[in-house]
Motif scaffolding. Structure first.
Motif, short mmCIF file in Angstrom:
data_model
loop_
_atom_site.label_atom_id
_atom_site.label_comp_id
_atom_site.label_asym_id
_atom_site.label_seq_id
_atom_site.Cartn_x
_atom_site.Cartn_y
_atom_site.Cartn_z
N GLY A 527 46.27 -19.65 -21.12
CA GLY A 527 46.67 -19.23 -19.86
C GLY A 527 45.66 -18.97 -18.65
N ASN A 528 46.06 -18.30 -17.67
CA ASN A 528 45.20 -18.25 -16.47
C ASN A 528 45.07 -16.85 -15.87
OD1 ASN A 528 44.70 -21.34 -15.90
ND2 ASN A 528 47.31 -21.23 -15.92
N TYR A 529 43.77 -16.73 -15.28
CA TYR A 529 43.67 -15.58 -14.58
C TYR A 529 44.64 -15.57 -13.36
CZ TYR A 529 39.40 -14.52 -17.52
OH TYR A 529 38.50 -14.62 -18.57
N PRO A 530 44.71 -14.43 -12.81
CA PRO A 530 45.57 -14.58 -11.46
C PRO A 530 44.86 -15.20 -10.42
CG PRO A 530 45.35 -12.26 -12.16
CD PRO A 530 44.43 -13.15 -13.10
N THR A 531 45.28 -15.98 -9.46
CA THR A 531 44.78 -16.86 -8.46
C THR A 531 43.80 -16.14 -7.68
OG1 THR A 531 46.92 -17.95 -8.29
CG2 THR A 531 45.20 -18.34 -6.59
N PRO A 532 42.71 -16.57 -7.37
CA PRO A 532 41.59 -15.87 -6.60
C PRO A 532 42.17 -15.73 -5.21
CG PRO A 532 40.60 -17.69 -7.58
CD PRO A 532 41.95 -17.99 -8.00
N THR A 533 41.61 -14.43 -4.56
CA THR A 533 42.14 -14.20 -3.34
C THR A 533 41.00 -14.19 -2.13
OG1 THR A 533 42.10 -11.77 -3.48
CG2 THR A 533 44.06 -13.20 -4.36
N ASP A 534 41.26 -14.06 -1.07
CA ASP A 534 40.35 -14.15 0.01
C ASP A 534 40.51 -12.62 0.86
OD1 ASP A 534 38.75 -14.23 2.44
OD2 ASP A 534 39.94 -15.66 3.44
N PRO A 535 40.10 -11.37 0.31
CA PRO A 535 40.41 -10.08 0.84
C PRO A 535 39.88 -9.97 2.30
CG PRO A 535 39.18 -9.96 -1.30
CD PRO A 535 39.23 -11.37 -0.85
N ASP A 536 39.03 -10.41 3.07
CA ASP A 536 38.37 -10.32 4.22
C ASP A 536 39.07 -11.45 5.21
OD1 ASP A 536 36.75 -12.31 3.22
OD2 ASP A 536 35.01 -10.95 3.92
N ASP A 537 39.94 -12.44 4.77
CA ASP A 537 40.29 -13.30 5.41
C ASP A 537 39.12 -14.08 6.28
OD1 ASP A 537 42.52 -14.95 6.60
OD2 ASP A 537 42.38 -13.88 8.56
N ASP A 538 38.15 -14.60 5.37
CA ASP A 538 36.92 -15.16 6.02
C ASP A 538 37.01 -16.77 5.55
OD1 ASP A 538 36.10 -14.64 3.38
OD2 ASP A 538 33.91 -14.15 3.86
N GLY A 539 37.86 -17.07 4.74
CA GLY A 539 38.07 -18.45 4.35
C GLY A 539 37.41 -18.48 2.91
N LEU A 540 36.72 -17.71 2.47
CA LEU A 540 36.06 -17.67 1.25
C LEU A 540 36.84 -16.76 0.30
CD1 LEU A 540 32.53 -17.37 2.47
CD2 LEU A 540 33.50 -19.36 1.67
N PHE A 541 36.81 -17.32 -0.95
CA PHE A 541 37.82 -16.48 -2.01
C PHE A 541 36.77 -15.67 -2.88
CE2 PHE A 541 40.58 -19.00 -0.06
CZ PHE A 541 42.22 -18.91 -0.28
N GLU A 542 36.52 -14.81 -2.34
CA GLU A 542 35.53 -13.73 -3.15
C GLU A 542 35.97 -13.14 -4.32
OE1 GLU A 542 34.38 -13.63 1.32
OE2 GLU A 542 36.27 -13.26 0.02
N ASP A 543 37.18 -12.99 -4.38
CA ASP A 543 37.75 -12.06 -5.53
C ASP A 543 38.31 -13.11 -6.43
OD1 ASP A 543 39.54 -10.30 -6.76
OD2 ASP A 543 41.14 -10.58 -5.47
N ILE A 544 37.29 -13.52 -7.25
CA ILE A 544 37.72 -14.51 -8.25
C ILE A 544 38.68 -14.15 -9.27
CG2 ILE A 544 36.42 -15.87 -9.93
CD1 ILE A 544 35.44 -16.61 -7.27
#
Length: 594
Positions: A527-544
């Motif tokens: 399976g897969n983990y949930p899709t990474p997100t960008d919590p602070d909208d800086d273009g970097l997906f820190e929430d792996i």
């Protein structure tokens, strides 16, 4: 107040004593004029009523009036001589017990320290070959590090001086501004002071000849207002302001509250805009404070030279809680608090140069140390401000001086402002020229094309932009293309006829990596983990791990899935360390972010 070598030795001894126990206010008690009491009567109607009450009180103890309100210039104020049979403290309590008396106190004595004379350096030793041509041509200028220092060993990130040459591009002062030097008098015949000196008064000898027979006042006067750019002597902070000599200290450096009050009232009557007070005591005179509060001038006062914390051991007049008073401590050429300077997080307002200060002395030139020397740097800068903004009230000038200091973290525990005087910073705030700008858009993904728009006032004729990424422009409204993700600080400098103003906006432009959809990381079970997100909208997906917040598990997951990320994911979205590729450096950077 100048610091002698004898005084320094005493200070070292006091510092040794302080290791055994804290210094208290009782340890710094002073003296008063024998048999003299100052009395301030309440407003009880006509002057006749005051005279009647005062005469009655005086008669009961056999006191003699030696100075009346007509002589002192303050309604209800008198100085009396009490009989030898009564002590001064007893007389003070006697007068204070009367309902018609607002204040009663001894006539406190104030002392100037022994002056520190020439250090052996004279104008013949000078080397001014490297002084820029736009600097004043006074041969002693290169010895005046407080105005401009080329010291490369100081601990600060910049120069330790007050940035006078930059300030002089804005103003060199006005002859309409009067600075009263209430001190030991001034050598008004000095070759480098005569042109800027007004006629003053000597309250010590009650005559119109305020000649300096101590040296302290002349040294202070030269710092704030020596005649400048005259190929002679030294430079003053304010080239063109007028110096009003007011002598209240005798040749031995002694004064008292009554003399100081008379000097202040005279300075006010003569139209002084700024009053320079390079003296003080640890006695709190309520009458002196009232006179200062009712005088329409800015009082620039020395904080004292005893190395005390004046939050705990108050010093006056520098310690008065008054909008008219600005308290000045001394700094050295390394931008540190001078070893002798008093300090106080709530009672000393700012620092200014006060060590090895070169200035005028009676008939000559020399060096002195002290918070006394720091005061005229501030008084001279206040005169420059007043020349540009004549309507500014004392509190406005005080706030401007304090809000524009060069802040130093190591001065945070030494003064209210946490910094050292910067004359140019202060003058730049009163310029008719003010830099300002906007950007559109201020955020977006690469490639980001930004339109910068100048909103400066004062009709600038030149513009210099720094875009934060190494590129610059001299057009008024430039367009700039950003090709690398990051946050960029923008600086605009505008100028017109020798004046300049700077506007800086930190991290103003936000450039994000190009948006690409990201994939979910495999979880190892098919399976897969949930899709990474960008919590602070800086273009970097820190929430792996895609759970909505940043945590250690994100770092762990990225480390475990680094090979997958390197092959499958868009580089920009996981390039946390800015290296241009996804690798273990990004794991480290993400861990630091967590």
């Amino acid at each position: 107040m100048s610091v002698s070598w004898v005084f320094r030795a005493c200070m070292l001894f006091m510092l040794m004593l302080s290791s055994w126990g804290a210094v208290s206010a009782a340890d710094v008690s002073g003296t008063y004029e024998p048999g003299e009491v100052i009395i301030q009567y309440n407003d009880i109607g006509s002057g006749t009523a005051v005279v009647s009450v005062a005469s009655s009180l005086n008669a009961q103890i056999g006191a003699e009036t030696i100075l009346t309100e007509e002589i002192l210039g303050v309604k209800g104020l008198q100085v009396v001589k009490v009989p030898d049979s009564m002590s001064v403290p007893e007389a003070v309590e006697y007068y204070k017990s009367n309902e018609y008396v607002a204040y009663a106190e001894p006539n406190y004595i104030t002392y100037l320290p022994n002056p520190t004379d020439d250090s052996g350096i004279t104008e013949e030793n000078l080397d001014i070959a490297d002084v820029p041509m736009n600097f004043p041509n006074d041969p002693g200028f290169s010895l005046q590090w407080g105005l401009y220092s080329n010291n490369t060993t100081n601990v600060s990130t910049g120069r330790s001086d007050i940035h006078a040459p930059e300030a002089w591009n804005v103003s060199t002062g006005s002859s309409d501004v009067i600075v009263a030097v209430i001190d030991s008098g001034v050598d008004y015949n000095h070759e480098d002071l005569a042109e800027n000196c007004l006629s003053g008064y000597d309250f010590v000898n009650s005559d119109t000849d305020p000649m300096d027979d101590n040296g302290h006042g002349t040294h202070c006067a030269g710092i704030l207002g020596a005649v400048t750019n005259n190929n002679l002597g030294i430079a003053g902070v304010s080239w063109n302001s007028k110096i009003l000599p007011v002598k209240v200290f005798d040749a031995a450096g002694t004064s008292n509250t009554v003399l100081e009050i008379q000097g202040i009232l005279y300075a006010s009557e003569m139209g002084a805009d700024i009053i320079s007070c390079s003296w003080g005591t640890y006695y709190n005179s309520e009458i002196l404070k009232e006179v200062i509060d009712n005088t329409p001038a800015l009082f620039v006062c020395s904080s004292g030279n005893d190395g005390y914390d004046t939050d705990k051991i108050p010093h006056y007049p520098s310690g008065y809680d008054s909008p008219h008073v600005i308290s000045v401590g001394a700094s050295d050429e390394s931008d540190l608090k001078a070893w002798f300077s008093n300090y106080g997080v709530t009672t000393v307002d700012l620092m200014a140069p006060g060590v090895s200060i070169y200035s005028t002395t009676p008939g000559s030139y020399g060096f002195k140390d002290g918070t006394s020397m720091a005061v005229p740097f501030v008084a001279g800068t206040a005169a420059l401000i007043k020349s540009e903004k004549p309507a500014n009230e004392p509190v406005q000038i005080k706030n401007l001086l304090m809000s524009t200091v060069d802040k130093k973290y190591w001065l945070n525990q030494s003064c209210v402002s946490g910094g050292r005087l910067n004359a140019y910073n202060a003058l730049s705030q009163v310029l008719p020229l003010q830099a300002d700008f906007s950007a559109n858009p201020a955020s977006g993904t690469i490639p980001l094309n930004v339109q910068f728009t100048d909103h400066s006032t004062g009709e600038p004729t030149k513009w210099h932009w720094s875009f934060g990424d190494g590129y610059e422009s001299t057009t008024q409204n430039p367009v700039h293309l950003y090709m690398k993700p990051g946050r960029y600080s923008i600086t605009l400098t505008v100028s017109n006829e020798g004046l300049s103003s700077v506007a800086e906006k930190e991290n103003y432009i936000h450039v994000k990596p190009p948006y690409q959809p990201v994939k979910a990381f495999p979880d190892g079970t098919g399976g897969n983990y949930p899709t990474p997100t960008d919590p602070d909208d800086d273009g970097l997906f820190e929430d792996i791990n895609g759970n909505g917040w940043l945590e250690y598990d994100d770092t762990k997951l990225l480390f475990n899935q680094i090979l997958f990320a390197m092959k499958e994911e868009p580089i920009g979205q996981f390039d946390f360390d800015g290296s241009g590729f996804i690798g273990f450096g990004d794991v480290v950077k993400l861990y630091q972010m967590v």
